[in-house]
Each structure stands twice: as structure tokens, then as C-alpha cells.
Design an enzyme around this catalytic site. Structure first.
Site, PDB file in Angstrom:
ATOM      1  CG  ASP A 126       5.345  -0.948   3.020  1.00  0.00           C
ATOM      2  OD1 ASP A 126       4.298  -0.972   3.116  1.00  0.00           O
ATOM      3  OD2 ASP A 126       5.961  -2.079   2.878  1.00  0.00           O
ATOM      4  CG  HIS A 127       0.298   3.952   4.895  1.00  0.00           C
ATOM      5  ND1 HIS A 127       0.711   4.452   5.897  1.00  0.00           N
ATOM      6  CD2 HIS A 127      -0.897   4.906   4.413  1.00  0.00           C
ATOM      7  CE1 HIS A 127       0.210   5.382   6.315  1.00  0.00           C
ATOM      8  NE2 HIS A 127      -0.919   5.827   5.598  1.00  0.00           N
ATOM      9  NE  ARG A 128       3.348  -3.824   3.310  1.00  0.00           N
ATOM     10  CZ  ARG A 128       3.894  -4.689   2.733  1.00  0.00           C
ATOM     11  NH1 ARG A 128       3.411  -6.024   2.392  1.00  0.00           N
ATOM     12  NH2 ARG A 128       4.924  -4.639   2.069  1.00  0.00           N
ATOM     13  CB  ILE A 155       6.719   4.467   6.550  1.00  0.00           C
ATOM     14  CG1 ILE A 155       8.186   3.781   6.651  1.00  0.00           C
ATOM     15  CG2 ILE A 155       7.111   5.751   6.698  1.00  0.00           C
ATOM     16  CD1 ILE A 155       8.922   3.808   5.193  1.00  0.00           C
ATOM     17  N   PRO A 192       0.881  -1.166  -0.105  1.00  0.00           N
ATOM     18  CG  PRO A 192      -0.054  -0.967   2.112  1.00  0.00           C
ATOM     19  CD  PRO A 192       0.808  -1.797   1.309  1.00  0.00           C
TER      20      PRO A 192
END
Length: 434
Positions: free
Chosen positions: A406-408, A410, A232
Site C-alpha cells: 500500500d503505497h500510501r 509504505i 494504490p
């Protein structure tokens, strides 16, 4: 006993490769350390060295063969004290082939009608036809008699190109009798061929050229698809003034000219990103399922365009290196990247990436994260823009930088802090030489 030379694993993730070029031929004596072949992986062309001494008795995989699995026997070597001429004997064992003769399903339909003579003649002579495994498979599938071909490969070996050249006439000749017996067969065959040659919806009436994908392009396609499907992405963009950095670059280049070093803006941005990652370590990470790997060093992978695609040589520990050292290292890495001569450790890994398309005049773009890294910085062109400085409208050299995160792993706030740190370092660039 002959020594089997197998397709090597030239990197930890390599599963197959292309045997790009043989540098030896059958009958050549080789010593330990001699370069036998060039093997193309998904990122580079690497040399395959001999470990043992001996004489090359057989080359089993022709130059240009792709998709060769790691561990496949590609050649045989007669070791010290062995007779080179004796090595082919075990391979010639298939000559007494009673089993295939009792059930000749692939060959019978081809040789029975037009020309049954060549196959028995080859068997009777006791001579084994020299052909690569790929050429044999293609010949069997296409009904091409290898006995009637002249090999263009090493030592007169029949290779894929020879079968391709003979396959078209053979196919045309075979089609005629089938059509006479069963007119339906050619009608059924045409749609199958068309479907296999072109994807659904492809306009075959438009002039076109079908280009076979290189190993590198296949890998790029696979990894980018995986990245966009599984990661994501969150994108954060800000504008950065370059005037102070450009001024410092000019001064440094004047001082470094005698050493033959010339800094680029990109060299200084590599250092700036590395320093920013050390200031905001929450962004120097990798998402690993139920773990978050946080790195204590900033290894910056830098996107370099090469003839077959894109590769990312890595500047390790960039935060601790001087800008002159980074410039020298990047020049050397980029040169070998374009020649396909990088070693796996020089392009695999990295904790973050930088991609600069400013030289093409691209103002701003969003780059795809290079897994397993957690972020990539996309750099646009520096250009003169109206800019508010000290409450007055002035002209400044400004570039747009976009971080993909990477929103998982950060959070948006941490990504924003990294972007702010990057901007401050670039706008106050003395930190790059401190």
C-alpha cells in the site's frame, strides 16, 4: 410471553447472513447451550446456540433463506411455565384483517377473476396459513394463493421453494386474461424480464447457467473491488534461492517425523515473512486516514482456497512461534477453513498476508492487498533455473516472490528492504529455527 430468537451478529462486521440449516423443529424442547441452527456468514458456517430453555413454538425464517438481517426474529420460544400452544396466538392476530379487506390491492386482481373462493375460505376457517415471511412476500408479488399450497418446510411451513414451484403455472394462467384485455402488456413485460435476468451485453443465446453468488463470493467481490479502487498498489519482485531451505526442511522433517509433524515450504515461508516484518517494521503497518498504525507483532494471514472462494486464516505472532508449531496450527486452521468452521477471530485481522500459488506451477503473480493490511507476499513455484553463483553459471532451485504494498503507507524503499530481508532469511534459513 414468548421469547423472540433473533438473527445473531456472529462477528463485529456482520450485517446479514444465511440461515443455512435448522437443527430443531416446531414443538421441540430446547435447553441452554443446545445448537438450534447453522448460520452462514460471508466466511464461515457457524452454530447458533440457545440461551434460554423452552419449546420452539414457531420457526419464522425457513432454512436456506439468505440476506437475513441481524436482529430479525427467526423463531419464537415458549419459556418455562408458558403453554407452547399459546405462542402462535399473537401471530394469528392478522386473521381479523379488516384493514387489508378494505383495501385489498395486492389480492383483489388475482382472486377476483379466476378463483375468489380459496382466500375467503381460509379467512373463514380462522386457521393461519403457516408460511415464512419470504414465502408470503413472494406469493403476494406473484399472485400465488398460499391456501392452495402444501408446505415442505419445518412443521409443514410453506417456504420459498413451494412458492417457486407454484409460481410458474400461476404466472402463465394470469398472463392469458391480461393478454386478452391488453395485448401490449405481454410485449412490455418480456424486455423487462430479460433486462432483470441478464446484464447488458450478455449473450443470452449462448448455453449457460446462472449461479447464485454465495455470501463469501459477494464479500470477496466487494472487498477486492474496494482494494483495487482505493489502495494504490506498488509491486516489487525478486528471485529467491530455495536450496538451503529445502535441505533444512528435509532434515527437520526427518527429526520431527516421530511427532507426526511434517513441515511444508509454505510453513517456513510464513515464519520468514513474519521475521522479515519484525526486521522492517515500516512494512508491518496499516494506513488509517490521518494515522499510520504500526504493529509490534506479525500476524500472518494465509490464503486458503475453499469450495466457495478464498479465506485467510491467521497465524498470530508467527515471528515468535517455531516452524513445527506453525505447521501444526496451519494444518488445523486450513482443515476447519475448508469445512467452513473457522471462528471470526481466526480469519479477521492480521497485519500482512501470504499467498502461495507455487503448487499450481504459477511462476510469478501480483496479489491484491487484503485491507486494512499494508502488504501481501505472492509466492511462485520453486523451479530449477540457470543461476549465477560465485561468478559461475550453475543450476539452482529458485522461486519468484512479489510483494504488493500500500503505497500510501509504505515507501518503495521500505518495501524493497522487506523483500531483501525476506530473501536473506529464506536463503540462510537457520534464522528460522534460531
Amino acid at each position: 410471553m414468548p421469547i423472540e430468537l433473533k438473527m445473531p451478529a456472529l462477528s463485529p462486521t456482520m450485517e446479514e447472513g444465511t440461515l443455512a440449516k435448522w437443527l430443531v423443529k416446531e414443538g421441540d424442547a430446547v435447553r441452554s447451550g443446545d445448537i438450534l441452527a447453522e448460520i452462514e456468514t460471508d466466511k464461515a458456517t457457524m452454530e447458533f446456540e440457545a440461551v434460554d430453555e423452552g419449546v420452539i413454538t414457531q420457526i419464522l425464517v425457513a432454512a436456506g433463506t439468505d440476506g437475513v438481517k441481524v436482529g430479525t426474529v427467526i423463531a419464537r420460544l415458549a419459556g418455562e411455565g408458558e403453554e407452547a400452544g399459546a405462542a402462535p396466538a399473537p401471530v394469528a392476530a392478522p386473521a381479523p384483517a379488516p384493514a387489508p379487506a378494505s383495501a385489498p390491492t395486492p389480492a383483489a386482481p388475482v382472486v377476483a377473476a379466476p378463483a375468489p373462493v380459496p382466500a375467503p375460505a381460509a379467512a373463514a376457517s380462522g386457521e393461519r396459513i403457516k408460511a415464512s415471511p419470504l414465502a408470503r412476500r413472494l406469493a403476494e408479488a406473484r399472485g400465488v394463493d398460499l391456501a392452495g399450497l402444501t408446505g415442505s418446510g419445518p412443521g409443514g411451513r410453506i417456504v420459498k421453494a413451494d412458492v417457486d414451484a407454484a409460481g410458474a403455472p400461476a404466472a402463465a394462467a394470469a398472463a392469458a386474461p391480461v393478454a386478452a384485455v391488453a395485448p401490449v402488456a405481454p410485449v412490455a413485460a418480456a424486455p423487462v424480464t430479460a433486462a432483470a435476468a441478464a446484464p447488458a451485453g450478455f449473450a443470452t443465446d449462448i448455453p449457460h447457467e446462472a449461479i447464485k453468488l454465495s455470501n463469501m463470493r459477494k464479500t470477496i467481490a466487494r472487498r477486492l473491488t474496494e482494494a483495487k479502487q482505493t489502495i494504490p498498489h506498488i509491486y516489487l519482485t525478486l528471485d529467491v534461492r530455495l536450496d538451503a531451505l529445502l535441505k533444512l526442511r528435509g532434515e527437520l522433517n526427518a527429526a520431527l517425523g516421530a511427532r507426526g509433524v511434517k513441515l511444508s515450504v509454505n510453513d517456513m515461508l510464513i515464519k520468514a515473512l513474519a521475521v522479515a516484518l519484525r526486521q522492517v517494521p515500516e512494512c508491518n503497518v496499516t494506513f488509517a486516514g490521518d494515522q499510520l498504525i504500526k504493529y509490534s507483532r506479525a500476524d500472518i494471514a494465509v490464503a486458503v482456497s475453499v469450495p466457495n472462494g478464498l479465506i485467510t486464516p491467521i497465524v498470530t505472532g508467527a515471528e515468535a512461534k517455531g516452524v513445527a508449531a506453525i505447521a501444526t496450527e496451519m494444518k488445523e486452521l486450513a482443515g476447519r477453513a475448508k469445512d467452513g468452521k473457522l471462528q471470526p477471530h481466526e480469519y479477521q485481522g492480521g497485519t500482512a498476508s501470504l499467498s502461495n500459488m507455487g503448487m499450481f506451477g504459477i511462476k510469478q503473480f501480483e496479489a491484491v492487498i487484503n485491507p486494512p493490511q499494508g502488504m501481501i507476499m505472492a509466492i511462485g513455484a520453486g523451479e530449477k533455473r540457470p543461476f549465477v553463483i560465485d561468478d559461475s553459471l550453475q543450476i539452482a532451485t529458485v522461486m519468484s516472490a512479489t510483494g504488493s504494498f500500500d503505497h500510501r503507507a509504505i515507501d518503495g524503499a521500505d518495501g524493497a528492504r522487506l523483500m531483501q530481508a525476506f530473501r536473506e532469511i529464506v536463503e540462510q534459513p537457520l534464522a528460522l529455527v534460531a
